[in-house]
Scaffold this active site. Structure first.
Site, PDB file in Angstrom:
ATOM      1  CD  GLU A 267      52.309  52.067  46.751  1.00  0.00           C
ATOM      2  OE1 GLU A 267      51.565  51.143  47.203  1.00  0.00           O
ATOM      3  OE2 GLU A 267      53.042  51.488  45.663  1.00  0.00           O
TER       4      GLU A 267
ATOM      5  CE  LYS B  83      57.317  53.917  40.950  1.00  0.00           C
ATOM      6  NZ  LYS B  83      57.092  55.213  41.460  1.00  0.00           N
TER       7      LYS B  83
ATOM      8  NE  ARG C 246      45.047  39.427  35.432  1.00  0.00           N
ATOM      9  CZ  ARG C 246      44.146  38.923  36.090  1.00  0.00           C
ATOM     10  NH1 ARG C 246      44.214  38.048  37.036  1.00  0.00           N
ATOM     11  NH2 ARG C 246      43.068  39.228  35.603  1.00  0.00           N
ATOM     12  CE  LYS C 247      45.977  39.085  28.894  1.00  0.00           C
ATOM     13  NZ  LYS C 247      45.774  38.698  30.260  1.00  0.00           N
TER      14      LYS C 247
ATOM     15  CG  ASP D 207      44.326  41.252  32.678  1.00  0.00           C
ATOM     16  OD1 ASP D 207      43.599  41.377  33.624  1.00  0.00           O
ATOM     17  OD2 ASP D 207      44.442  40.022  32.063  1.00  0.00           O
ATOM     18  CE  LYS D 208      47.175  45.469  27.445  1.00  0.00           C
ATOM     19  NZ  LYS D 208      48.470  46.451  27.859  1.00  0.00           N
TER      20      LYS D 208
ATOM     21  CG  ASP E  44      59.915  46.743  36.804  1.00  0.00           C
ATOM     22  OD1 ASP E  44      61.014  46.156  36.637  1.00  0.00           O
ATOM     23  OD2 ASP E  44      59.264  46.524  37.836  1.00  0.00           O
TER      24      ASP E  44
ATOM     25  CD  GLU F 155      49.819  48.215  40.316  1.00  0.00           C
ATOM     26  OE1 GLU F 155      49.302  47.479  39.576  1.00  0.00           O
ATOM     27  OE2 GLU F 155      51.173  48.177  40.702  1.00  0.00           O
TER      28      GLU F 155
ATOM     29  CG  HIS G 261      41.680  41.015  28.066  1.00  0.00           C
ATOM     30  ND1 HIS G 261      42.265  41.315  29.307  1.00  0.00           N
ATOM     31  CD2 HIS G 261      41.573  39.936  27.711  1.00  0.00           C
ATOM     32  CE1 HIS G 261      42.602  39.917  29.511  1.00  0.00           C
ATOM     33  NE2 HIS G 261      42.155  39.095  28.697  1.00  0.00           N
TER      34      HIS G 261
ATOM     35  CG  ASP H  33      37.397  36.084  32.394  1.00  0.00           C
ATOM     36  OD1 ASP H  33      37.502  35.138  33.413  1.00  0.00           O
ATOM     37  OD2 ASP H  33      37.265  36.001  31.261  1.00  0.00           O
ATOM     38  CB  ALA H  34      38.710  39.773  38.087  1.00  0.00           C
TER      39      ALA H  34
ATOM     40  CG  PHE I 281      33.183  35.981  23.266  1.00  0.00           C
ATOM     41  CD1 PHE I 281      33.114  36.285  24.744  1.00  0.00           C
ATOM     42  CD2 PHE I 281      34.533  36.456  22.873  1.00  0.00           C
ATOM     43  CE1 PHE I 281      33.715  36.898  25.639  1.00  0.00           C
ATOM     44  CE2 PHE I 281      35.417  37.210  23.775  1.00  0.00           C
ATOM     45  CZ  PHE I 281      35.041  37.170  24.901  1.00  0.00           C
TER      46      PHE I 281
ATOM     47  CE  LYS J 259      55.556  48.395  37.721  1.00  0.00           C
ATOM     48  NZ  LYS J 259      56.329  47.240  37.494  1.00  0.00           N
TER      49      LYS J 259
ATOM     50  CE  LYS K 130      42.269  36.443  25.969  1.00  0.00           C
ATOM     51  NZ  LYS K 130      42.475  34.926  26.935  1.00  0.00           N
TER      52      LYS K 130
END
Length: 395
Positions: free
Chosen positions: A60, A277, A252-253, A21-22, A279, A47, A19, A246-247, A238, A273, A174
């Site tokens: 960074e 961090k 995002r997941k 994003d992955k 998060d 990123e 995918h 898709d970009a 598909f 990260k 998916k």
């Protein structure tokens, strides 16, 4: 009574390593792994963006020996390992353009994290915010059933794609699993949705093969029924997919990465990260705490919330919520967490306790596909605090 004890259907989604994003999460975490291998004190916020035959790294990084790390080679290896190795995909390990816009971390941020209140133990949190951890007796992994089953389907599909068992599969996919819960516990699977990128082959063949595959993978759960519904590539063809379709962007997941929508989420993503961090690291630690509480028999379900301020080591708050399933009041369990010394939520302590600077037997890259929780390789999945919790709770 918790509303989760009422009969209900809950649905969770997983996405494959192919995918868009992955792809980004995997590249970002592979860069993080390379930095930590070079310098365990690296500060990384990497990123990734992908689109048609393009990979961009930005963010960074402060790492001793960074000049020796070939981020482009890392990105190409990740993309090739996923399976984007054909030019016809219009996103290919051998042909994509690579752009590097990584630079050093802001000294203003580094100061608060490095210095905290003056000692290593008091190292400050790398950001403000709140993080959540969750555990449930719904599955042996102490995870919600819908997300575990969704991950399981895609993990196995990746294997049969790569070994050629189903040769027409392409990397992007998916899965979505809906589970009927009765009295708060998983009872049966009501429906399964799989959208899988493929070569241009007959839709009837794809649907026949993937229904049989789902039944083979999930039959051992005892959750399938004769009336379980299957929706395989429900929109039809598909073929165009992945970053050309898709970009993709790192982070995002976040629901796929955690509990599939069960419980709360603080909003922070994980991949790319380093462990300063919170998060990431505090979300891992909160899962560790929640899982041990459930494993100890203190509750059937448990959610932990912790909050931090940037540069401050001590959490601003710790909250325990057992959703009406605790054998002790939530306030009592929270008091145990805050006063017993069994768990230490200060960033430097939890990083050290979980070995997050020096992964042993796992890599951050491993977390970026098929969920960050429920895999016994990861140290935050240990249940080594059960005896201490039971003793403190006088069970």
């Amino acid at each position: 009574m918790s509303k989760l004890n009422v009969d209900h259907i809950f649905t969770s989604e997983s996405v494959s390593e192919g995918h868009p994003d992955k792809v980004c999460d995997l590249i970002s975490d592979a860069v993080l792994d390379a930095c930590l291998e070079k310098d365990e004190n690296s500060r990384v916020a990497c990123e990734t963006l992908v689109t048609t035959d393009l990979v961009v790294n930005a963010g960074e990084i402060t790492c001793k020996g960074m000049q020796d790390i070939d981020t482009e080679a890392i990105a190409r290896k990740v993309v090739r390992d996923i399976g984007y190795d054909r030019e016809e995909y219009l996103f290919c390990a051998d042909t994509f353009e690579y752009i590097n816009r990584l630079h050093e971390q802001s000294p203003d941020i580094a100061q608060g994290v490095d210095e905290g209140t003056g000692t290593d133990t008091e190292q400050g949190a790398g950001d403000q915010g709140m993080m959540f951890g969750y555990a449930s007796k719904a599955t042996p992994e102490l995870m919600p059933a819908p997300i575990i089953y969704s991950h399981r389907l895609l993990d196995r599909l990746a294997k049969v794609r790569k070994d050629g068992t189903i040769p027409y599969l392409r990397p992007d996919s998916k899965a979505q699993v809906s589970v009927m819960h009765k009295n708060g516990r998983p009872d049966h699977i009501t429906s399964i949705v799989i959208s899988h990128q493929t070569d241009d082959v007959p839709l009837e063949q794809i649907r026949r093969d993937l229904v049989a595959f789902c039944q083979e993978v999930l039959e051992p759960t005892g959750m399938l029924r004769k009336d379980t519904e299957y929706y395989i590539n429900p929109t039809g063809k598909f073929v165009i997919g992945g970053p050309h379709g898709d970009a993709g962007v790192t982070g995002r997941k976040i629901i796929v990465d955690t509990y599939g929508g069960v419980g709360c989420h603080g909003g922070g993503a994980f991949s790319g990260k380093d462990p300063t961090k919170v998060d990431r690291s505090a979300a891992y630690y909160s899962r560790y705490v929640a899982k041990n509480i459930v494993a100890a028999g203190l509750a059937e379900r448990c959610e932990i919330q912790v909050a931090y301020a940037i540069g401050i080591s001590k959490p601003l708050s710790i909250n325990v919520h057992t959703l009406g399933t605790g054998v002790r009041e939530d306030e009592e369990i929270q008091e145990i967490l805050e006063q017993s010394g069994i768990f230490d939520f200060r960033p430097a302590s939890l990083i050290r306790e979980l070995g997050l600077r020096k992964p042993q037997g796992w890599k951050y890259h491993d977390t970026a596909k098929y969920g960050h929780f429920g895999d016994e390789r990861f140290p935050w999945e240990r249940t080594d605090k059960v005896d201490a919790l039971r003793k403190a709770a006088k069970l």
